[in-house]
Motif scaffolding. Sequence first.
Motif, PDB file in Angstrom:
ATOM      1  N   LEU A   1       2.924  -0.765   4.261  1.00  0.00           N
ATOM      2  CA  LEU A   1       2.864   0.209   3.949  1.00  0.00           C
ATOM      3  C   LEU A   1       4.419   1.094   4.447  1.00  0.00           C
ATOM      4  O   LEU A   1       4.629   0.604   5.802  1.00  0.00           O
ATOM      5  CB  LEU A   1       2.182   0.461   5.077  1.00  0.00           C
ATOM      6  CG  LEU A   1       1.484   2.168   4.555  1.00  0.00           C
ATOM      7  CD1 LEU A   1      -0.417   2.095   4.311  1.00  0.00           C
ATOM      8  CD2 LEU A   1       1.940   3.514   4.870  1.00  0.00           C
TER       9      LEU A   1
ATOM     10  N   VAL B   1      -7.243   3.998   7.911  1.00  0.00           N
ATOM     11  CA  VAL B   1      -6.631   3.388   7.272  1.00  0.00           C
ATOM     12  C   VAL B   1      -5.952   1.904   7.146  1.00  0.00           C
ATOM     13  O   VAL B   1      -5.589   1.039   7.782  1.00  0.00           O
ATOM     14  CB  VAL B   1      -5.183   4.102   7.145  1.00  0.00           C
ATOM     15  CG1 VAL B   1      -4.000   3.266   6.989  1.00  0.00           C
ATOM     16  CG2 VAL B   1      -5.094   5.168   6.030  1.00  0.00           C
TER      17      VAL B   1
ATOM     18  N   VAL C   1       0.707  -1.454  -0.404  1.00  0.00           N
ATOM     19  CA  VAL C   1       0.149  -0.172  -0.024  1.00  0.00           C
ATOM     20  C   VAL C   1       0.880   1.404  -0.041  1.00  0.00           C
ATOM     21  O   VAL C   1       1.812   1.418   0.492  1.00  0.00           O
ATOM     22  CB  VAL C   1      -0.566   0.095   1.326  1.00  0.00           C
ATOM     23  CG1 VAL C   1      -1.735   1.180   1.380  1.00  0.00           C
ATOM     24  CG2 VAL C   1      -1.631  -0.917   0.812  1.00  0.00           C
ATOM     25  N   CYS C   2       0.601   2.247  -0.619  1.00  0.00           N
ATOM     26  CA  CYS C   2       1.275   3.132  -1.303  1.00  0.00           C
ATOM     27  C   CYS C   2       2.597   2.830  -1.998  1.00  0.00           C
ATOM     28  O   CYS C   2       3.528   3.690  -1.879  1.00  0.00           O
ATOM     29  CB  CYS C   2       1.901   4.263   0.365  1.00  0.00           C
ATOM     30  SG  CYS C   2       0.294   4.784   0.982  1.00  0.00           S
TER      31      CYS C   2
ATOM     32  N   ALA D   1      -5.410   5.042   0.818  1.00  0.00           N
ATOM     33  CA  ALA D   1      -5.082   4.138   1.524  1.00  0.00           C
ATOM     34  C   ALA D   1      -5.968   3.318   2.055  1.00  0.00           C
ATOM     35  O   ALA D   1      -6.810   2.404   2.633  1.00  0.00           O
ATOM     36  CB  ALA D   1      -3.622   4.057   2.356  1.00  0.00           C
TER      37      ALA D   1
END
Length: 223
Positions: A116, A132, A56-57, A102
Motif C-alpha cells: 500500500l 483498512v 492496494v491503492c 481499501a
Amino acid sequence: MNWNQFWNQKGTQSHPLEQVGRIRNGKVLDQDLMQRIAKRIVEQAQIHKSHAVLDVCCGNGELSRLIFPHCASLTGVDFSEILIQQARQMDAHHQTWMVGDAATFDAGRKFDRILLYFSFQYFENKDKAEAVLDNLCAHLEPGGILLLGDIPDSRKWFRFYKNPMDWLRYIRQTFTKTNTMGKFWNPNKLAALLEHRGLRVEIEGQENWQPFSEYRFDILAYS
Ligand SMILES: C[S@@+](CC[C@H](N)C(=O)[O-])C[C@H]1O[C@@H](n2cnc3c(N)ncnc32)[C@H](O)[C@@H]1O
C-alpha cells in the motif's frame, strides 16, 4: 475531502504519472526514478518470482507495472473507476484489476505480499485506518509481508509546511476541506495498530534519493 471524487478527477489528466500524483517541483518523475522506487519496494518487501502480490491503492498501475516482472502475479485494487480503467488499458500482462475501497474490498484469496504505497495519508482517521488494516490482514498469507510505504510523518510536518505562508495555506485548506495532502501519521502509532493485529513491525526511514524522503517513512509488517 472527497478522495474518490479527487482521484477520479486526477484520472482525467493527460500524463499517466500526473494521474497518480507522481510529481515533484511541478514535473512528473522520470522513468528511471520510478524504476528505482519499484526496485526498492521489491527489495524491502522481499518479493520473489513465486509470490502473489496485492497492490492496494494501485491507481492506474504505473508503479504496479514495474513490479510485475518480479513476481508470479499481481492484483491491483483502487476505488477510482477511471484509474482502474486506465490500468486495464495499459496492462499487457493480463493481471487482475479491481475497483474497491481499501477498507472493504474482497479479492477472494490471500497474498504473499501486500503493498500500500504512497496512499496511507488518505485514511484520515483512526477508524478508517483500522478498517483498512483489518482488511489487509485478512488478505495476508501466514508468513506474508505487508509494506505500507511513503507515508507523511507527523513528526516531520514542519519539513513540509516550512514557513508561515505554508501554515496559513494549511489552515485555509483545512477549513475549506481542500487539503490534498491528507493525514501525516505518527510512525509509532501506526506501528502500534499493526502490532495490535499480531504483526511484527519495522519502521524504516527513506533513502535520500527518494522524492519525498525528507518527511516520509515506510513500515514493514510481518505476519
Ligand atoms: C498517490 S496515488 C498512489 C498510486 C500508487 N500506489 C503509487 O504509488 O504510485 C493514491 C491512490 O490511492 C487511491 N485511494 C485513495 N483512497 C482509497 C481508498 N479508500 N480505497 C482505494 N483506493 C484509494 C487513489 O484512488 C489513488 O489511486
